[in-house]
Design a protein around this motif. Structure first.
Motif, short mmCIF file in Angstrom:
data_model
loop_
_atom_site.label_atom_id
_atom_site.label_comp_id
_atom_site.label_asym_id
_atom_site.label_seq_id
_atom_site.Cartn_x
_atom_site.Cartn_y
_atom_site.Cartn_z
N VAL A 60 -29.39 47.33 -5.16
CA VAL A 60 -30.03 48.11 -6.22
C VAL A 60 -30.63 49.33 -5.55
N GLY A 61 -30.22 50.50 -5.96
CA GLY A 61 -30.77 51.69 -5.32
C GLY A 61 -30.08 52.95 -5.76
N PRO A 62 -30.57 54.08 -5.26
CA PRO A 62 -30.04 55.37 -5.68
C PRO A 62 -28.66 55.63 -5.10
N ASP A 63 -28.08 56.73 -5.49
CA ASP A 63 -26.74 57.09 -5.11
C ASP A 63 -26.55 57.13 -3.60
N LYS A 64 -27.56 57.68 -2.91
CA LYS A 64 -27.36 57.85 -1.46
C LYS A 64 -27.33 56.52 -0.72
N ALA A 65 -27.65 55.42 -1.41
CA ALA A 65 -27.59 54.11 -0.78
C ALA A 65 -26.16 53.62 -0.59
N LYS A 66 -25.20 54.35 -1.15
CA LYS A 66 -23.77 54.02 -0.97
C LYS A 66 -23.43 53.89 0.51
N GLU A 67 -24.05 54.75 1.29
CA GLU A 67 -23.85 54.75 2.73
C GLU A 67 -24.14 53.36 3.32
N THR A 68 -25.19 52.75 2.83
CA THR A 68 -25.59 51.43 3.31
C THR A 68 -24.61 50.36 2.85
N ILE A 69 -24.11 50.52 1.63
CA ILE A 69 -23.08 49.60 1.13
C ILE A 69 -21.85 49.68 2.02
N ARG A 70 -21.46 50.93 2.37
CA ARG A 70 -20.30 51.12 3.23
C ARG A 70 -20.50 50.42 4.57
N LYS A 71 -21.71 50.47 5.04
CA LYS A 71 -22.00 49.84 6.34
C LYS A 71 -21.72 48.34 6.26
N ALA A 72 -22.17 47.70 5.17
CA ALA A 72 -21.94 46.26 5.03
C ALA A 72 -20.45 45.97 4.86
N LEU A 73 -19.77 46.84 4.13
CA LEU A 73 -18.32 46.66 3.96
C LEU A 73 -17.61 46.86 5.29
N LYS A 79 -16.37 43.01 -0.89
CA LYS A 79 -16.57 43.97 -1.96
C LYS A 79 -18.04 44.14 -2.25
N ALA A 80 -18.33 45.06 -3.17
CA ALA A 80 -19.74 45.39 -3.38
C ALA A 80 -20.01 45.73 -4.83
N THR A 81 -21.25 45.48 -5.23
CA THR A 81 -21.73 45.98 -6.51
C THR A 81 -22.92 46.89 -6.23
N HIS A 82 -22.88 48.04 -6.81
CA HIS A 82 -23.99 48.99 -6.65
C HIS A 82 -24.68 49.15 -8.01
N ILE A 83 -25.88 48.62 -8.10
CA ILE A 83 -26.66 48.78 -9.33
C ILE A 83 -27.49 50.05 -9.15
N ALA A 84 -27.16 51.07 -9.91
CA ALA A 84 -27.71 52.40 -9.63
C ALA A 84 -29.07 52.61 -10.28
N PRO A 197 -13.36 47.68 -2.77
CA PRO A 197 -13.89 47.98 -4.10
C PRO A 197 -15.42 47.96 -4.17
N VAL A 198 -15.96 49.01 -4.75
CA VAL A 198 -17.39 49.06 -5.02
C VAL A 198 -17.57 49.25 -6.52
N GLU A 199 -18.14 48.26 -7.16
CA GLU A 199 -18.33 48.38 -8.61
C GLU A 199 -19.67 49.02 -8.91
N ASP A 200 -19.64 50.08 -9.71
CA ASP A 200 -20.89 50.73 -10.08
C ASP A 200 -21.40 50.16 -11.38
N VAL A 201 -22.63 49.74 -11.37
CA VAL A 201 -23.24 49.14 -12.56
C VAL A 201 -24.51 49.92 -12.88
N ALA A 202 -24.67 50.30 -14.13
CA ALA A 202 -25.90 50.98 -14.52
C ALA A 202 -26.87 49.95 -15.07
#
Ligand SMILES: Cc1cc2nc3c(=O)[nH]c(=O)nc-3n(C[C@H](O)[C@H](O)[C@H](O)COP(=O)(O)OP(=O)(O)OC[C@H]3O[C@@H](n4cnc5c(N)ncnc54)[C@H](O)[C@@H]3O)c2cc1C
Ligand SMILES: Cc1cc2nc3c(=O)[nH]c(=O)nc-3n(C[C@H](O)[C@H](O)[C@H](O)COP(=O)(O)OP(=O)(O)OC[C@H]3O[C@@H](n4cnc5c(N)ncnc54)[C@H](O)[C@@H]3O)c2cc1C
Ligand SMILES: Nc1ncnc2c1ncn2[C@@H]1O[C@H](COP(=O)(O)O)[C@@H](O)[C@H]1O
Lengths: 256, 442, 324
Positions: A60-73, A79-84, A197-202
């Motif tokens: 759960v975090g802002p757009d720039k946290a994608k970088e951190t998701i990529r790190k885990a991937l 795969k990942a879910t990003h709750i924006a 795959p990174v799923e974006d969830v609002a």
């Protein structure tokens, strides 16, 4: 086994920071994967390698946290879910736990792993909150995990020693960084992460009304911790130093 | 698809590597940029003024960005001679430099490199290879893979990656440049300096008042003499947003001979009465040290290219360290751009051999980079002359003291004062020698 | 008038001092603000501790006694705590920050829909709730926090408040408790390395802490000897717990324990912020390190630059002499 690992992006505590008008400013803006979450990801990957399954990270975090998701991937999560979120909010552990609980309410899994605490705030609350919301058996401060049929065996560091606890799955566990040394992503891992795959969830996708997320606690300011002044430093012959310092501790400080 | 060859692999995301990467991305190339630090800039230490206009080529109108990677633009330069108590400065400030494109901007590398890497990523995302070009950090390249003396890729740990070409932009510790045989293993210690730097924080208002800064204007100040406590080298002070970068570079061999550590020299510099006044009330928030080369042409690599590989930036010893200021970032940037442009041509011709890559060296020779380096070699050599960092500054300060003293004695003509100072600090003959050399070199 | 309730933690047959520190502060707050201070003991033998707790002056002591509390398990503890909250209806519920507290605090807050602040170093009452300071950013920074609402949970770092005894006239109320095995999904299989007669670091007056510099057997022997001369608890940096040389429960720092002894002797520890986070509140810090630039010297009152193998033997001799 299906693992969900909750990961958080936190400011790098090793980067220079300053306080301006009570606000924390880190002008290099270095954000990292919470070290405890990195250990949770690592452990999930190890169990997956042993027993098969899937590791999905949720942030759960802002757009720039994608970088951190990529790190885990890049480490190897599938795969990942990003709750924006917008990034301007001042959510506390309870708010994040609420959002995550809503997300997980219709998911299936064997284990949800969290870090035992956020490296920047050291709150250590969101994990057990999430366990309670989802009514899952849980254990915190895990320093080791093993999987048995239908059971996650957790070694946790408690007050009285290390407790070995069997948790029936589905369950939740919060991980200490004493559990392992998280792998550094390989170049192949980094390259593959881009295609995972990174799923974006609002929040609205989860039917969460942002105005309902009023945190009950707030940070109202920051101040530098009164620094300890360096005292006396002695160099020279070991015998002399030993004697001098021992005498000082005895006569000046009275702590012997 | 994944295992297909890259057009180019760039080793090192410093200024040279990032400039090369930006150029490749803009030209729609498929490449890999590899940095061993945790993020671009994490290992980089510069004083830093980035001179020249190349940044505007890489990031057009970078000055319009709300929070770009740079700190302040330079409209105020100062060269200071110092003895143990006094300073004598040549000072130039001009509103002529107030409009973009600026002629120099101060940067803090940990921030600037990261910002520039972000810009490169944006450009990658716009290119045809959005999914196939990468910036990878926390990865150290261990070896350049060679086949028949042609570079064909890189190895990191157990992993190998192949490419039509490799740009080595690894900075001053150029192990890979040596591995591919373009530089001898032995570089004499007197061509190496240590640079150390502290970042000192102030209240922004205090900083702006103290250095008469306006908006984002900034000052650069170089120091010759007591700043390095008798060791060859020089000191610097640059203004950032709410910090200053204060530091020095000092010859490693000379330091060793005089048994001084960079840390001690910096403390001596900081305890100079004039510097004390300048940094009063500031708080040291960062300390870092890094090797920097002397920019002596004699230690440049034997060649800047061979089949499949180019050397850019400080790995190729493209640097000028002539006492007046260190210039390395601008050369690194230009060489990165020129190197990448050559790779673009190589792709068009499908010829990555020396035949095409030699054009990199030709382009560099035509650019201001090699012209500067060639023209200023004498100045670089003078850096080693103890008179330059000891006698001359002492003499100038002594003259200053006499010139500006009013002590109810009949005032001498300045010419007489100069003669007295020269007598005390240096022989005429030495001075004439230096004067001639200096005049010729600058 | 509201209730300020303190949880009294028992471990190894002893009351955790950190709980009594919290109770002392809560009672002072209650006295100053016309609230009532109460305490709760949840243990297999809770009633054994009532007399000791009385000294700190709560007006009511709740006890929840059941064999299930012999060892820490979060499900029964949570159930007991929710029952206590139903009964006592506390406005503020305070805890000493132990590992067992950390295990349930978030869950209890979620269950009770209460505001919660963990690991604070101080807190005061306000009109709306509490105001507290928490160390953050690996304890480099103190943050100011507020928690608002009609139920607030707070856990307090050990060593934050002095013990203060008070008027000893408490009612004791036993709360009925039972839990069915089927309610507990988790099984506690084993406890390893139970601390036995080891000194609890959080309460130790003197701590000798060993780091990577003292990782071999000779180093360990010296550490043990130094600790025994000073009757000190032994702690460690992560470098040693990670390497399996020291028990993980001895780790001091951000991941490990927070300590605040009178004397802390850091031997062969570099002083990484994550380690320092756990020990800066020590009264006197002594550092022994061969690297004169080690960051530990920035916070040490007495720094000895030298090889620990050369410094410790005469140091131990000297201390023996002083001790007579
Ligand atoms: C104290 C100091 C002050 C200075 N002040 C100035 C100044 O004011 N103005 C100026 O113009 N110049 C200045 N310089 C010089 C300037 O910093 C350098 O010339 C410039 O950084 C060179 O850029 P580069 O890209 O060639 O190398 P670098 O910036 O050093 O970048 C090289 C990069 O390659 C990475 N790398 C190295 N090996 C590997 C590997 N095997 N695998 C992966 N990555 C690798 C490194 O981590 C690094 O990020 C200063 C230098 C110092 C030390
Ligand atoms: C999220 C996170 C949480 C962490 N939590 C903790 C924590 O709770 N506790 C903790 O301790 N660390 C923690 N760490 C790790 C911490 O960052 C350091 O890595 C660790 O504290 C280093 O331990 P050390 O000082 O023993 O080892 P080192 O850093 O290796 O230092 C060893 C020191 O011993 C000295 N030395 C060596 N030989 C001798 C000799 N013969 N005589 C004298 N001196 C000698 C050396 O000069 C050196 O300074 C954490 C890290 C992270 C990322
Ligand atoms: N924004 C978030 N996104 C995903 N997980 C989170 C988030 N915030 C907290 N967590 C999880 O909760 C743990 C930290 O809890 P806390 O210390 O209370 O902040 C982290 O290690 C994560 O596993």
């Amino acid at each position: 086994m299906k693992f969900y690992v909750c990961i958080k992006q936190v400011p790098d505590v090793d980067a220079p920071i300053q306080i301006k008008d009570g606000k924390l400013i880190q002008d290099t803006d270095r954000m990292v994967l919470n070290a405890y979450d990195a250990s949770a990801v690592e452990e999930a990957l190890v169990l997956k390698e042993e027993h098969g399954g899937e590791v999905e990270v949720v942030l759960v975090g802002p757009d720039k946290a994608k970088e951190t998701i990529r790190k885990a991937l890049a480490m190897g999560a599938d795969k990942a879910t990003h709750i924006a979120t917008s990034g301007d909010e001042d959510y506390d552990s309870a708010t994040y736990a609420n959002i995550l609980a809503t997300f997980f309410s219709d998911k299936e899994y064997d284990v949800i792993s969290c870090g035992k605490q956020s490296q920047d705030t050291d709150a250590g609350l969101a994990g057990s909150m999430l366990g309670e919301h989802l009514d899952l058996p849980y254990a915190t401060n895990a320093v080791g995990l093993e999987a048995e049929e239908g059971t996650l065996v957790v070694k946790r560091q408690g007050d009285a020693g290390q407790e070995i606890i069997g948790l029936p799955t589905p369950c939740l566990v919060t991980c200490s960084n004493d559990m392992n040394e998280p792998r550094i992503p390989s170049l192949k891992g980094i390259m593959q992460s881009k295609r995972k795959p990174v799923e974006d969830v609002a929040l609205s996708d989860l039917d969460i009304d942002e105005s309902s997320l009023q945190p009950k606690t707030k940070v109202t300011g920051h101040m530098e911790k009164p620094e300890r002044e360096p005292g006396q430093k002695f160099e020279g012959e070991p015998e002399e130093l030993a004697q001098k310092v021992a005498t000082l501790l005895d006569e000046e400080e009275n702590v012997i | 698809m994944m295992d297909e060859k890259f057009d180019c692999i760039i080793v090192g995301a410093g200024i040279a590597g990032l400039a090369a990467a930006m150029t490749l991305a803009r030209n729609n190339m498929k490449f890999l940029l590899i940095e061993k630090g945790e993020f671009a800039g994490s290992k980089n230490v510069s004083g830093g003024v980035l001179w020249g206009h190349d940044l505007a080529k890489l990031v057009p109108e970078y000055w319009k960005e709300e929070d770009g990677g740079w700190e302040r633009f330079i409209n105020h330069r100062r060269l200071t001679f110092m003895d143990d108590q006094s300073t004598f400065s040549v000072d130039f400030k001009s509103s002529h430099f107030n409009e973009p494109p600026y002629s120099g901007v101060v940067v803090l590398r940990s921030k600037f490199d990261r910002w520039l890497a972000g810009k490169v990523q944006e450009e990658i995302d716009k290119s045809d290879y959005a999914m196939e070009s990468f910036i990878a950090t926390n990865i150290k390249v261990d070896e350049i893979l060679m086949e028949d003396d042609k570079a064909v890729g890189i190895r990191t740990g157990e992993e190998e990656f192949h490419a039509h070409s490799v740009i080595i932009s690894e900075g001053v510790n150029n192990l890979l440049t040596r591995q591919v045989g373009l530089q001898d293993d032995y570089v004499p210690a007197d061509h190496m300096l240590t640079g150390i730097k502290e970042v000192i924080r102030f209240d922004q208002k205090v900083l702006e008042d103290r250095f008469q800064l306006n908006g984002l204007s900034g000052m650069s100040n170089e120091f010759v003499g007591y700043a390095t406590d008798g060791v060859e080298g020089g000191g610097f002070l640059y203004t950032n947003r709410d910090t200053i970068s204060l530091g020095l570079v000092a010859g490693i061999k000379d330091m060793r001979e005089k048994q001084k550590s960079p840390h001690d020299i910096l403390n001596t510099f900081k305890s100079h009465p004039v510097i004390q006044d300048t940094i009063k009330g500031g708080e040291v928030v960062e300390y870092s040290a890094h090797v920097v080369s002397s920019g002596d042409k004699r230690v440049m690599p034997k060649e800047l290219y061979k089949d499949g590989v180019l050397i850019c930036g400080e790995a190729a010893n493209l640097l000028m360290n002539a006492g007046k200021a260190i210039q390395g970032m601008d050369y690194a940037m230009r060489s990165g751009i020129l190197g990448a442009e050559t790779i673009v041509k190589a792709k068009e011709r499908d010829d990555y051999t020396s035949n095409t890559l030699k054009e990199y060296k030709q382009a560099l020779a035509k650019s201001y980079v090699m012209k500067d380096i060639n023209n200023f070699q004498d100045a670089v050599h003078m850096l080693h002359n103890p008179k330059m960092f000891k006698d001359v500054p002492n003499l100038i300060c002594d003259f200053g003291r006499k010139f500006f003293t009013i002590d109810n004695e009949p005032t001498k003509k300045s010419r007489e004062m100069m003669a007295e100072s020269i007598k005390e600090h240096s022989s005429y003959w030495d001075l004439i020698k230096i004067g001639l050399k200096g005049a010729k070199s600058l | 008038m509201s209730t300020l309730l303190t949880h009294i933690a028992i471990s190894d047959g002893k009351i955790k001092r950190s709980s009594l520190e919290v109770l002392s502060h809560m009672r002072q707050l209650a006295e100053a603000n016309r609230h009532t201070a109460e305490a709760v003991i949840i243990d297999a033998e809770a009633s054994n501790y009532v007399d000791e707790v009385k000294k700190y002056g709560p007006s009511t002591i709740y006890t929840v006694e059941d064999p299930i509390f012999e060892n820490h398990m979060n499900t029964p503890l949570l159930k007991a705590l929710t029952k206590v909250m139903d009964e006592a209806e506390p406005y503020i519920f305070g805890f000493g920050s132990t590992e067992s507290t950390k295990d349930i605090l978030g869950a209890l807050a979620a269950n009770q829909d209460a505001a919660v602040l963990s690991d604070v170093s101080e807190f005061e009452l306000t009109d709306e709730g509490i105001e507290a300071k928490r160390p953050v950013m690996a304890a480099k920074i103190l943050s100011d926090n507020v928690a608002e609402g009609d139920r607030i949970l707070v856990s307090v770092r050990s060593g934050s408040y002095d013990l203060d005894e008070g008027d000893a006239d408490a009612d004791v109320v036993d709360i009925d408790f039972s839990i069915d095995d089927s309610e507990i999904q988790a099984t506690l299989r084993e406890i390893i390395g139970a601390s036995g007669d080891k000194i609890d670091l959080a309460e130790a007056e003197t701590i000798v802490a060993a780091g990577r510099g003292a990782k071999d057997e000779e180093g360990q022997d010296l550490i043990n000897e130094l600790a025994s001369v000073l009757n000190a608890g032994i702690g460690a940096s992560r470098a040693l717990t990670e390497a399996g040389i020291m028990d993980p429960s001895l780790q001091i720092g951000q991941t490990g324990k927070v300590v605040s002894p009178q004397l802390y002797i850091a031997v062969g520890i570099s002083g990484a912020i994550q380690h320092v986070a756990g020990m800066t509140n020590s009264k006197v810090i002594v550092a022994i390190n061969k690297d004169p630039d080690a960051p530990i010297f920035d916070i040490a009152d007495y720094g000895i630059v030298g090889d620990l193998y050369k410094v410790l033997p005469p140091f131990i001799e000297e201390l023996k002499k002083i001790k007579g």
